[in-house]
Write a protein that holds these residues in place. Structure first.
Motif, PDB file in Angstrom:
ATOM      1  N   GLU A  59       0.837  -1.304   0.222  1.00 44.10           N
ATOM      2  CA  GLU A  59      -0.247  -0.176  -0.054  1.00 44.10           C
ATOM      3  C   GLU A  59       0.697   1.416   0.016  1.00 44.10           C
ATOM      4  N   ILE A  60       2.193   1.104   0.332  1.00 45.86           N
ATOM      5  CA  ILE A  60       2.984   1.987   0.486  1.00 45.86           C
ATOM      6  C   ILE A  60       4.398   2.399  -0.293  1.00 45.86           C
ATOM      7  N   ALA A  61       5.026   3.710  -0.458  1.00 52.70           N
ATOM      8  CA  ALA A  61       5.838   3.571  -1.305  1.00 52.70           C
ATOM      9  C   ALA A  61       6.935   4.718  -0.188  1.00 52.70           C
ATOM     10  N   TYR A  62       8.301   4.880  -0.086  1.00 48.33           N
ATOM     11  CA  TYR A  62       9.051   5.031   0.981  1.00 48.33           C
ATOM     12  C   TYR A  62      10.567   5.738   0.065  1.00 48.33           C
ATOM     13  N   ILE A  63      11.051   7.017   0.600  1.00 50.80           N
ATOM     14  CA  ILE A  63      12.045   7.540  -0.447  1.00 50.80           C
ATOM     15  C   ILE A  63      12.998   7.687   1.323  1.00 50.80           C
ATOM     16  N   PRO A  64      14.025   7.402   1.519  1.00 53.56           N
ATOM     17  CA  PRO A  64      14.754   7.572   2.146  1.00 53.56           C
ATOM     18  C   PRO A  64      15.212   8.759   1.860  1.00 53.56           C
ATOM     19  N   ASP A  65      16.284   9.475   2.998  1.00 57.33           N
ATOM     20  CA  ASP A  65      16.591  10.767   2.510  1.00 57.33           C
ATOM     21  C   ASP A  65      18.165  10.434   1.436  1.00 57.33           C
ATOM     22  N   ASN A  66      19.074   9.350   1.813  1.00 59.64           N
ATOM     23  CA  ASN A  66      20.040   9.063   0.758  1.00 59.64           C
ATOM     24  C   ASN A  66      19.210   7.800   0.080  1.00 59.64           C
ATOM     25  N   PRO A  67      18.862   8.190  -1.349  1.00 59.93           N
ATOM     26  CA  PRO A  67      17.789   6.472  -1.408  1.00 59.93           C
ATOM     27  C   PRO A  67      19.534   6.156  -2.348  1.00 59.93           C
ATOM     28  N   GLU A  68      19.568   4.632  -1.396  1.00 60.74           N
ATOM     29  CA  GLU A  68      20.308   3.688  -1.658  1.00 60.74           C
ATOM     30  C   GLU A  68      19.550   2.968  -3.502  1.00 60.74           C
ATOM     31  N   LEU A  69      20.216   2.923  -4.553  1.00 62.35           N
ATOM     32  CA  LEU A  69      19.558   2.676  -5.860  1.00 62.35           C
ATOM     33  C   LEU A  69      20.744   1.743  -6.574  1.00 62.35           C
ATOM     34  N   TYR A  70      20.538   1.254  -7.298  1.00 62.47           N
ATOM     35  CA  TYR A  70      21.448  -0.658  -8.082  1.00 62.47           C
ATOM     36  C   TYR A  70      22.176   0.223  -8.984  1.00 62.47           C
ATOM     37  N   GLY A  71      23.868   0.753  -8.711  1.00 55.53           N
ATOM     38  CA  GLY A  71      24.402   1.110  -9.508  1.00 55.53           C
ATOM     39  C   GLY A  71      24.766   0.704 -10.744  1.00 55.53           C
ATOM     40  N   TYR A  72      24.539  -0.730 -11.054  1.00 55.19           N
ATOM     41  CA  TYR A  72      24.546  -1.814 -11.934  1.00 55.19           C
ATOM     42  C   TYR A  72      23.738  -1.320 -12.966  1.00 55.19           C
ATOM     43  N   MET A  73      22.467  -1.078 -12.621  1.00 61.09           N
ATOM     44  CA  MET A  73      20.789  -0.713 -13.249  1.00 61.09           C
ATOM     45  C   MET A  73      20.776   0.392 -14.374  1.00 61.09           C
ATOM     46  N   THR A  74      20.700  -0.153 -15.828  1.00 59.18           N
ATOM     47  CA  THR A  74      20.391   1.582 -16.519  1.00 59.18           C
ATOM     48  C   THR A  74      18.875   2.188 -15.575  1.00 59.18           C
ATOM     49  N   GLY A  75      18.681   3.092 -15.601  1.00 62.73           N
ATOM     50  CA  GLY A  75      17.253   4.011 -14.462  1.00 62.73           C
ATOM     51  C   GLY A  75      16.145   3.118 -14.856  1.00 62.73           C
ATOM     52  N   ILE A  76      16.024   3.448 -16.595  1.00 66.90           N
ATOM     53  CA  ILE A  76      14.500   2.075 -17.340  1.00 66.90           C
ATOM     54  C   ILE A  76      14.609   0.463 -16.236  1.00 66.90           C
ATOM     55  N   LYS A  77      15.137  -0.044 -16.780  1.00 64.55           N
ATOM     56  CA  LYS A  77      15.473  -1.487 -15.394  1.00 64.55           C
ATOM     57  C   LYS A  77      15.042  -1.228 -14.217  1.00 64.55           C
ATOM     58  N   TYR A  78      16.109  -0.554 -13.307  1.00 62.89           N
ATOM     59  CA  TYR A  78      15.534  -0.345 -12.514  1.00 62.89           C
ATOM     60  C   TYR A  78      13.805  -0.164 -12.034  1.00 62.89           C
ATOM     61  N   LEU A  79      13.771   0.934 -12.942  1.00 61.89           N
ATOM     62  CA  LEU A  79      11.799   1.159 -13.158  1.00 61.89           C
ATOM     63  C   LEU A  79      11.363   0.417 -12.959  1.00 61.89           C
ATOM     64  N   ASN A  80      11.483  -0.600 -14.439  1.00 58.62           N
ATOM     65  CA  ASN A  80      10.964  -1.630 -14.494  1.00 58.62           C
ATOM     66  C   ASN A  80      10.751  -2.911 -13.635  1.00 58.62           C
ATOM     67  N   PHE A  81      11.649  -3.372 -12.204  1.00 62.99           N
ATOM     68  CA  PHE A  81      12.511  -4.503 -12.132  1.00 62.99           C
ATOM     69  C   PHE A  81      11.485  -3.740 -10.314  1.00 62.99           C
ATOM     70  N   ILE A  82      11.603  -2.533 -10.409  1.00 63.93           N
ATOM     71  CA  ILE A  82       9.810  -2.007  -9.206  1.00 63.93           C
ATOM     72  C   ILE A  82       9.130  -1.982  -9.814  1.00 63.93           C
ATOM     73  N   ALA A  83       8.757  -2.104 -10.882  1.00 68.41           N
ATOM     74  CA  ALA A  83       6.961  -2.239 -10.922  1.00 68.41           C
ATOM     75  C   ALA A  83       6.904  -4.022 -11.828  1.00 68.41           C
ATOM     76  N   ASP A  84       8.461  -4.617 -11.126  1.00 67.14           N
ATOM     77  CA  ASP A  84       8.046  -5.798 -11.602  1.00 67.14           C
ATOM     78  C   ASP A  84       7.194  -6.526 -10.040  1.00 67.14           C
ATOM     79  N   VAL A  85       8.512  -5.996  -9.024  1.00 70.73           N
ATOM     80  CA  VAL A  85       8.128  -5.799  -7.581  1.00 70.73           C
ATOM     81  C   VAL A  85       6.605  -5.803  -7.397  1.00 70.73           C
ATOM     82  N   PHE A  86       5.890  -4.940  -7.823  1.00 74.05           N
ATOM     83  CA  PHE A  86       4.577  -4.241  -7.443  1.00 74.05           C
ATOM     84  C   PHE A  86       3.804  -5.039  -8.564  1.00 74.05           C
ATOM     85  N   ARG A  87       4.406  -5.628  -9.193  1.00 76.96           N
ATOM     86  CA  ARG A  87       3.302  -6.699 -10.783  1.00 76.96           C
ATOM     87  C   ARG A  87       2.082  -4.395 -10.971  1.00 76.96           C
ATOM     88  N   VAL A  88       2.797  -4.108 -11.132  1.00 76.49           N
ATOM     89  CA  VAL A  88       2.561  -3.312 -12.106  1.00 76.49           C
ATOM     90  C   VAL A  88       2.388  -3.674 -13.650  1.00 76.49           C
TER      91      VAL A  88
END
Length: 244
Positions: free
Chosen positions: A83-112
């Motif tokens: 039901e939620i999303a969280y953005i910490p003060d210093n987001p730790e993202l997966y640097g080896y991913m491209t931006g679009i792969k990261y967004l698709n990964f998050i979308a997969d997690v939430f089954r969008v």
């Protein structure tokens, strides 16, 4: 904004979290209804981040109850996370991913669904001017670009509650304006926002309600008018900070 008859999205009841001898959060209660942007302010070490991390299920707490849409964070943390999303003060993202792969990964997690995620990614990446950079590795991004990507990833599954810790840090004025518009749009559609900030001018103009925390205790909360009266939010905050 009138929200008296709207559903309660977040309920915090008598939250207490202790580190050793120190009570980081001390018997804190507040609630947020659908449609509300709720600001959370206090000095460094006041207990803001501990509260936010407790709400999203990152930190276990010692006493009290937290519910999101009536679901207990203690009893069903996975259901709450849907039901939620969280953005910490210093987001730790997966640097080896491209931006679009990261967004698709998050979308997969939430089954969008594919069509829905494509529309949302296009909408928000265009709004932040990030579309041309989505094919690049996140490791090449500036801090501001990473912050924008984190914001887009938080919005991608249209959560009912978005929790953010200092979300405006690192954003340029145009991106900050875009984020404010996104926050209001989400709330107009029945969601809610709970965020901490040190930028009191932003909080005063943007928030429907605000809570001030000091040494783990909630010392004032309510609508912006109830909290600040005829003064500025900055003046009220500084007066409360100086009080014993």
């Amino acid at each position: 904004m009138e929200t008296n008859n709207k559903a309660e999205v977040l309920s915090i009841e008598r939250l207490t979290k202790t580190y050793g001898e120190k009570k980081a959060v001390d018997d804190l209660s507040l609630s947020i209804k659908a449609g509300e942007i709720y600001g959370f302010i206090g000095h460094n070490g006041a207990g803001k981040t501990t509260t936010l991390k407790s709400v999203v299920g990152i930190l276990a707490f010692d006493a009290g109850e937290i519910k999101v849409n009536g679901i207990s964070v203690r009893e069903d943390p996975l259901a709450v996370k849907r039901e939620i999303a969280y953005i910490p003060d210093n987001p730790e993202l997966y640097g080896y991913m491209t931006g679009i792969k990261y967004l698709n990964f998050i979308a997969d997690v939430f089954r969008v669904p594919a069509d829905v995620r494509e529309e949302r990614i296009r909408k928000y990446a265009d709004a932040f001017g990030l579309t041309a950079d989505l094919a690049q590795a996140i490791s090449s991004y500036s801090h501001g670009m990473k912050q924008k990507l984190a914001v887009i990833s938080a919005w991608i599954h249209a959560p009912k509650l978005i929790v953010m810790d200092e979300p405006f840090v690192g954003l340029d004025p145009k991106a900050a304006h875009t984020l404010k518009e996104m926050m209001r749009e989400l709330c107009d559609e029945g969601g809610a926002i709970f965020f901490s900030t040190h930028v009191l001018e932003v909080a005063e103009k943007l928030c429907d309600k605000v809570a001030i925390i000091k040494s783990g205790k909630l010392i004032r909360s309510g609508t912006m008018e109830e909290v600040k009266g005829d003064e500025s939010l900055e003046s009220v905050f500084l007066e409360l900070e100086e009080d014993a």
